[in-house]
Design a protein around this motif. Sequence first.
Motif, PDB file in Angstrom:
ATOM      1  N   ARG A 136       0.930  -1.561   0.265  1.00  0.00           N
ATOM      2  CA  ARG A 136       0.445   0.556   0.153  1.00  0.00           C
ATOM      3  C   ARG A 136       1.066   1.264   0.328  1.00  0.00           C
ATOM      4  O   ARG A 136       1.780   1.876   0.661  1.00  0.00           O
ATOM      5  CB  ARG A 136      -1.279   0.027   1.020  1.00  0.00           C
ATOM      6  CG  ARG A 136      -1.851   1.043   1.332  1.00  0.00           C
ATOM      7  CD  ARG A 136      -2.831   1.191   2.696  1.00  0.00           C
ATOM      8  NE  ARG A 136      -2.439   0.967   3.204  1.00  0.00           N
ATOM      9  CZ  ARG A 136      -1.829   2.023   3.998  1.00  0.00           C
ATOM     10  NH1 ARG A 136      -1.558   3.610   3.855  1.00  0.00           N
ATOM     11  NH2 ARG A 136      -0.986   1.604   5.584  1.00  0.00           N
ATOM     12  N   ALA A 137       0.436   2.051  -1.228  1.00  0.00           N
ATOM     13  CA  ALA A 137       1.392   3.109  -0.984  1.00  0.00           C
ATOM     14  C   ALA A 137       0.906   4.090   0.233  1.00  0.00           C
ATOM     15  O   ALA A 137      -0.063   4.459   0.569  1.00  0.00           O
ATOM     16  CB  ALA A 137       1.301   4.336  -2.445  1.00  0.00           C
ATOM     17  N   VAL A 138       2.409   4.686   0.538  1.00  0.00           N
ATOM     18  CA  VAL A 138       1.628   5.361   2.160  1.00  0.00           C
ATOM     19  C   VAL A 138       2.693   6.746   1.950  1.00  0.00           C
ATOM     20  O   VAL A 138       2.691   7.801   2.415  1.00  0.00           O
ATOM     21  CB  VAL A 138       2.713   5.020   3.349  1.00  0.00           C
ATOM     22  CG1 VAL A 138       2.076   3.710   3.446  1.00  0.00           C
ATOM     23  CG2 VAL A 138       3.849   4.455   3.127  1.00  0.00           C
ATOM     24  N   THR A 139       3.309   6.974   0.498  1.00  0.00           N
ATOM     25  CA  THR A 139       3.733   8.513   0.516  1.00  0.00           C
ATOM     26  C   THR A 139       3.506   9.002  -0.866  1.00  0.00           C
ATOM     27  O   THR A 139       2.879   8.336  -1.663  1.00  0.00           O
ATOM     28  CB  THR A 139       5.567   8.549   0.811  1.00  0.00           C
ATOM     29  OG1 THR A 139       5.430   7.487  -0.436  1.00  0.00           O
ATOM     30  CG2 THR A 139       6.138   7.555   1.785  1.00  0.00           C
ATOM     31  N   ASP A 140       3.465  10.304  -0.992  1.00  0.00           N
ATOM     32  CA  ASP A 140       2.709  10.975  -2.504  1.00  0.00           C
ATOM     33  C   ASP A 140       3.616  10.405  -3.448  1.00  0.00           C
ATOM     34  O   ASP A 140       3.542  10.225  -4.036  1.00  0.00           O
ATOM     35  CB  ASP A 140       3.301  12.365  -2.127  1.00  0.00           C
ATOM     36  CG  ASP A 140       2.369  13.218  -1.224  1.00  0.00           C
ATOM     37  OD1 ASP A 140       1.541  12.987  -0.719  1.00  0.00           O
ATOM     38  OD2 ASP A 140       2.434  14.381  -1.074  1.00  0.00           O
ATOM     39  N   GLU A 141       4.883  10.071  -3.415  1.00  0.00           N
ATOM     40  CA  GLU A 141       5.736   9.327  -4.364  1.00  0.00           C
ATOM     41  C   GLU A 141       5.380   8.234  -4.636  1.00  0.00           C
ATOM     42  O   GLU A 141       5.008   7.883  -6.126  1.00  0.00           O
ATOM     43  CB  GLU A 141       7.021   9.760  -3.876  1.00  0.00           C
ATOM     44  CG  GLU A 141       8.531   9.025  -4.937  1.00  0.00           C
ATOM     45  CD  GLU A 141       9.567   8.825  -4.551  1.00  0.00           C
ATOM     46  OE1 GLU A 141       9.804   8.372  -6.066  1.00  0.00           O
ATOM     47  OE2 GLU A 141      10.119   9.175  -3.563  1.00  0.00           O
ATOM     48  N   GLN A 142       4.974   7.540  -3.956  1.00  0.00           N
ATOM     49  CA  GLN A 142       4.094   5.781  -3.940  1.00  0.00           C
ATOM     50  C   GLN A 142       3.043   5.889  -4.366  1.00  0.00           C
ATOM     51  O   GLN A 142       2.977   5.088  -5.885  1.00  0.00           O
ATOM     52  CB  GLN A 142       4.129   4.871  -2.677  1.00  0.00           C
ATOM     53  CG  GLN A 142       6.027   5.415  -2.181  1.00  0.00           C
ATOM     54  CD  GLN A 142       6.176   4.508  -0.831  1.00  0.00           C
ATOM     55  OE1 GLN A 142       4.767   4.088  -0.045  1.00  0.00           O
ATOM     56  NE2 GLN A 142       6.981   3.976  -0.358  1.00  0.00           N
ATOM     57  N   SER A 143       2.558   7.090  -4.076  1.00  0.00           N
ATOM     58  CA  SER A 143       0.778   7.050  -4.486  1.00  0.00           C
ATOM     59  C   SER A 143       0.735   7.386  -6.254  1.00  0.00           C
ATOM     60  O   SER A 143       0.204   7.446  -7.016  1.00  0.00           O
ATOM     61  CB  SER A 143       0.039   8.010  -4.162  1.00  0.00           C
ATOM     62  OG  SER A 143      -0.122   7.954  -2.426  1.00  0.00           O
ATOM     63  N   ALA A 144       1.853   8.524  -6.624  1.00  0.00           N
ATOM     64  CA  ALA A 144       2.426   8.885  -7.957  1.00  0.00           C
ATOM     65  C   ALA A 144       2.266   7.937  -8.620  1.00  0.00           C
ATOM     66  O   ALA A 144       2.652   8.147 -10.091  1.00  0.00           O
ATOM     67  CB  ALA A 144       3.184   9.804  -7.848  1.00  0.00           C
ATOM     68  N   SER A 145       2.923   6.861  -8.308  1.00  0.00           N
ATOM     69  CA  SER A 145       3.586   5.844  -9.059  1.00  0.00           C
ATOM     70  C   SER A 145       2.912   4.976  -9.254  1.00  0.00           C
ATOM     71  O   SER A 145       2.676   3.649 -10.142  1.00  0.00           O
ATOM     72  CB  SER A 145       4.925   4.952  -8.619  1.00  0.00           C
ATOM     73  OG  SER A 145       5.028   4.080  -7.326  1.00  0.00           O
ATOM     74  N   ILE A 146       1.459   4.658  -9.042  1.00  0.00           N
ATOM     75  CA  ILE A 146       0.409   3.360  -9.195  1.00  0.00           C
ATOM     76  C   ILE A 146      -0.289   3.795 -10.236  1.00  0.00           C
ATOM     77  O   ILE A 146      -0.481   4.370 -10.779  1.00  0.00           O
ATOM     78  CB  ILE A 146      -0.718   3.637  -7.525  1.00  0.00           C
ATOM     79  CG1 ILE A 146      -0.248   3.443  -6.030  1.00  0.00           C
ATOM     80  CG2 ILE A 146      -1.924   2.628  -8.187  1.00  0.00           C
ATOM     81  CD1 ILE A 146      -1.375   4.052  -5.716  1.00  0.00           C
ATOM     82  N   GLY A 147       0.078   2.804 -10.535  1.00  0.00           N
ATOM     83  CA  GLY A 147      -0.375   2.382 -12.520  1.00  0.00           C
ATOM     84  C   GLY A 147       0.339   2.486 -13.359  1.00  0.00           C
ATOM     85  O   GLY A 147       0.068   1.847 -14.626  1.00  0.00           O
ATOM     86  N   ARG A 148       1.691   3.465 -13.022  1.00  0.00           N
ATOM     87  CA  ARG A 148       2.485   3.945 -14.075  1.00  0.00           C
ATOM     88  C   ARG A 148       4.252   3.510 -13.486  1.00  0.00           C
ATOM     89  O   ARG A 148       4.797   4.396 -14.141  1.00  0.00           O
ATOM     90  CB  ARG A 148       2.464   5.521 -14.221  1.00  0.00           C
ATOM     91  CG  ARG A 148       1.189   6.114 -14.044  1.00  0.00           C
ATOM     92  CD  ARG A 148       1.112   7.221 -14.486  1.00  0.00           C
ATOM     93  NE  ARG A 148       2.161   8.377 -13.972  1.00  0.00           N
ATOM     94  CZ  ARG A 148       1.215   9.025 -12.510  1.00  0.00           C
ATOM     95  NH1 ARG A 148      -0.403   8.811 -12.741  1.00  0.00           N
ATOM     96  NH2 ARG A 148       1.435   9.219 -11.584  1.00  0.00           N
ATOM     97  N   GLN A 149       4.394   2.553 -13.149  1.00  0.00           N
ATOM     98  CA  GLN A 149       5.069   1.770 -12.114  1.00  0.00           C
ATOM     99  C   GLN A 149       5.951   1.089 -13.858  1.00  0.00           C
ATOM    100  O   GLN A 149       7.615   0.814 -13.439  1.00  0.00           O
ATOM    101  CB  GLN A 149       5.125  -0.176 -11.278  1.00  0.00           C
ATOM    102  CG  GLN A 149       4.318   0.382 -10.178  1.00  0.00           C
ATOM    103  CD  GLN A 149       3.868  -0.031  -9.354  1.00  0.00           C
ATOM    104  OE1 GLN A 149       4.873   0.201  -8.515  1.00  0.00           O
ATOM    105  NE2 GLN A 149       3.215  -0.767  -9.782  1.00  0.00           N
ATOM    106  N   ALA A 150       5.282   1.340 -14.653  1.00  0.00           N
ATOM    107  CA  ALA A 150       6.583   0.466 -16.021  1.00  0.00           C
ATOM    108  C   ALA A 150       5.750   1.942 -16.856  1.00  0.00           C
ATOM    109  O   ALA A 150       6.303   1.236 -18.312  1.00  0.00           O
ATOM    110  CB  ALA A 150       5.885  -0.401 -16.742  1.00  0.00           C
ATOM    111  N   GLY A 151       5.790   2.657 -16.917  1.00  0.00           N
ATOM    112  CA  GLY A 151       5.576   4.405 -17.327  1.00  0.00           C
ATOM    113  C   GLY A 151       4.385   3.895 -18.305  1.00  0.00           C
ATOM    114  O   GLY A 151       5.259   4.920 -19.915  1.00  0.00           O
TER     115      GLY A 151
END
Length: 135
Positions: A58-73
Amino acid sequence: MALSIALVTLVVPDYDEAIAFYCGALGFRLLEDTDLGDGKRWVRVAPDGVGTALLLARAVTDEQSASIGRQAGGRVAFFLQTEAFARDWQAMSAAGVHFVEAPRNESYGTVAVFEDPFGNRWDLIERSRPSEEGQ
């Protein structure tokens, strides 16, 4: 010593929502769901019969939240291999999995791209078997 990839981390917005999708719509097994305290859990899911599992984090930081669904660009990040494409495509479609394209035949097999509820792209793929002539 043989090496293998045991876990791949997948950042998600919510543990239970991710478990519902992966174990419900995709039919994965819930291997472990351990409470680590402070809202953190160790959640592992995997399809039957494989050694590599997903660690749902589970994302806990803004940076982690921003990567959800875009981990492979925006590229396909994960490949779910099957020996029965038509059966699994039908079951997943009936379970509400969003396919972004119709199944297609390629030189390497039958494939269709789908997205999880978080935007990650996956290939559902049945690899072609080598022809008898080429052996």
